[in-house]
Design a protein around this motif. Structure first.
Motif, PDB file in Angstrom:
ATOM      1  N   ARG A 111       0.837  -1.207   0.000  1.00 18.27           N
ATOM      2  CA  ARG A 111       0.000   0.000   0.000  1.00 18.27           C
ATOM      3  C   ARG A 111       0.865   1.248   0.000  1.00 18.27           C
ATOM      4  O   ARG A 111       1.734   1.411   0.861  1.00 18.27           O
ATOM      5  CB  ARG A 111      -0.900   0.003   1.231  1.00 18.27           C
ATOM      6  CG  ARG A 111      -1.489   1.373   1.534  1.00 18.27           C
ATOM      7  CD  ARG A 111      -2.646   1.318   2.461  1.00 18.27           C
ATOM      8  NE  ARG A 111      -3.763   0.633   1.824  1.00 18.27           N
ATOM      9  CZ  ARG A 111      -4.992   0.562   2.356  1.00 18.27           C
ATOM     10  NH1 ARG A 111      -5.252   1.116   3.508  1.00 18.27           N
ATOM     11  NH2 ARG A 111      -5.941  -0.073   1.713  1.00 18.27           N
ATOM     12  N   ASP A 130      -3.176   0.314  -3.694  1.00 20.57           N
ATOM     13  CA  ASP A 130      -2.715  -1.005  -3.248  1.00 20.57           C
ATOM     14  C   ASP A 130      -2.233  -1.822  -4.439  1.00 20.57           C
ATOM     15  O   ASP A 130      -2.946  -1.934  -5.434  1.00 20.57           O
ATOM     16  CB  ASP A 130      -3.859  -1.764  -2.571  1.00 20.57           C
ATOM     17  CG  ASP A 130      -4.278  -1.124  -1.262  1.00 20.57           C
ATOM     18  OD1 ASP A 130      -3.510  -0.308  -0.727  1.00 20.57           O
ATOM     19  OD2 ASP A 130      -5.375  -1.442  -0.769  1.00 20.57           O
ATOM     20  N   GLU A 171      -6.695  -1.813  -5.771  1.00 15.38           N
ATOM     21  CA  GLU A 171      -7.734  -0.839  -5.433  1.00 15.38           C
ATOM     22  C   GLU A 171      -7.102   0.479  -4.998  1.00 15.38           C
ATOM     23  O   GLU A 171      -5.928   0.544  -4.626  1.00 15.38           O
ATOM     24  CB  GLU A 171      -8.677  -1.345  -4.330  1.00 15.38           C
ATOM     25  CG  GLU A 171      -8.050  -1.466  -2.955  1.00 15.38           C
ATOM     26  CD  GLU A 171      -9.094  -1.553  -1.824  1.00 15.38           C
ATOM     27  OE1 GLU A 171     -10.252  -1.156  -2.028  1.00 15.38           O
ATOM     28  OE2 GLU A 171      -8.729  -1.993  -0.729  1.00 15.38           O
TER      29      GLU A 171
END
Ligand SMILES: Nc1ncnc2c1ncn2[C@@H]1O[C@H](COP(=O)(O)OP(=O)(O)O)[C@@H](O)[C@H]1O
Ligand SMILES: [Mg+2]
Length: 356
Positions: A227, A298, A315
């Motif tokens: 992330r 991510d 995402e």
């Protein structure tokens, strides 16, 4: 000018202090105080929407939205209220259109074929699309289906054939084929026929923002999900989330047993360069909106035809990004509020500047 900000939060959830607000909210209040402003937390609920709306117009110059709309029973009312607040001159951080255009699960599909997302990605809005197309995409190999709502791995399914050999070389998986289904929420496994599963997924298509994203399962998720926390167009930190070691585990959520490691952006230079250099493309593809102040992207590793590592976007989150690991970012949020208010003096607020 009222020099007051309201911070919208939702009740409940594991990210809360004992008083019920998010742990990284207090620093925002402090940073605003240091600039001669005040702020307060308001817990949003549909029942109190009218009252909250009137109170905010009356008391505040700006709002900070710290709710994951997917966790509300129905986000329609909340988004309507935010939209109407902005319309009435309250500065929005962020504007609901920014949350929707950067943060929904269909973002991955809207970026397909770019450096961040492979072409083999689909999005279904209607039941017939799911029913007609999914048996064909599943014939290509293991898939992940994602509902639009939530952020906890709920309704995120790894879809495998129980007996892949049986369906080798077919162009479309038949409805009676048995599936092994693993949910990212807790990595639990279920069995359903393809027909049953498609019917089960109908719930994810209901409602105003219902949709299902269909992407290949990326086995290198075992190495972790990466992330990147972004402050506008700059990476500020990287979290490496490694799923639990157990055989079926593919989820990077804390609840499911994943372990987190906090890294500096420099430790992921290649990936960070790729995100930062993709930003003009990202903005152009996602509607031309200014970037959210805080957002996350991510990534999961994959290997291309030449054996080279590639990072695939899984995402983007843009509606309620936490920053407990970088509390100094509250200063940027406070500055942003000041900037929005200053812009007021040069931009007519009836024609908002959210599109660039
Ligand atoms: N294409 C994929 N391949 C493998 N694992 C995936 C894939 N997409 C998602 N996952 C796993 O599922 C988890 C939940 O999916 P995500 O898209 O992050 O939904 P959520 O909004 O619930 O966080 C991710 O953290 C990751 O561990
Ligand atoms: Mg996620």
């Amino acid at each position: 000018m009222k020099k007051h900000v309201v911070i919208f939060e939702a009740r409940g959830g594991s990210d809360k202090s004992k008083y019920g607000y998010r742990r990284d909210t207090y620093p925002i209040i402090e940073s605003l105080k240091a600039r001669g402003w005040t702020a307060e937390v308001i817990f949003y609920s549909d029942e109190n929407r009218g009252e909250i709306y009137r109170y905010t117009i009356d008391k505040a110059d700006a709002y900070v939205s710290r709710i994951n709309p997917g966790n509300l029973k129905d986000e329609t009312g909340y988004f309507q209220m935010l939209r109407e607040l902005v319309h009435q001159g309250v500065k929005g951080l962020p504007h609901p259109d920014v949350m929707i255009n950067y943060g929904a699960k269909n973002v991955v599909e809207r970026l397909k074929g770019t450096a961040l997302v492979p072409v083999d990605v689909y999005c279904y809005y209607e039941y017939d699309e799911l029913k007609n197309q999914f048996p064909t995409t599943l014939a290509k190999g293991e898939r992940v289906l994602k509902q639009n709502r939530g952020s906890t791995g709920e309704g995120i399914w790894r879809v495998q054939l129980k007996d892949p050999k049986k369906y080798k070389d077919v162009a479309e998986i038949p409805e009676d084929a048995v599936l092994k289904l693993t949910e990212a929420l807790d990595n639990h496994v279920e069995e359903k026929t393809l027909g049953e599963f498609i019917e089960f997924c109908y719930q994810y298509l209901e409602g105003y923002n219902g949709l299902i994203l269909d992407m290949p399962f990326l086995p290198r998720i075992k190495e972790g999900e990466i992330r990147v926390l972004m402050l506008r167009d700059k990476a500020v930190s990287v979290v490496h989330k490694k799923p639990d070691e157990s055989a079926d585990a593919f989820s990077a959520t804390l609840f499911s047993g994943a372990t987190y490691r906090y890294d500096k952006p420099e430790q992921w230079q290649e990936m960070v360069d790729e995100v930062e250099s993709s930003i003009p493309m990202l903005q152009a593809r996602l509607g031309g909106y200014a970037l959210p102040l805080l957002w996350t992207a991510d990534f999961i590793l994959d290997t291309d035809d030449k054996g080279k590592d590639v990072y695939v976007l899984g995402e983007i989150n843009s509606s309620c990004v936490g920053f407990s690991t970088n509390l100094e970012l509250s200063e940027n949020i406070a500055d942003e509020i000041m900037n929005l208010i200053e812009a007021e003096s040069v931009i007519n607020s009836r024609f908002p500047a959210f599109r660039i």
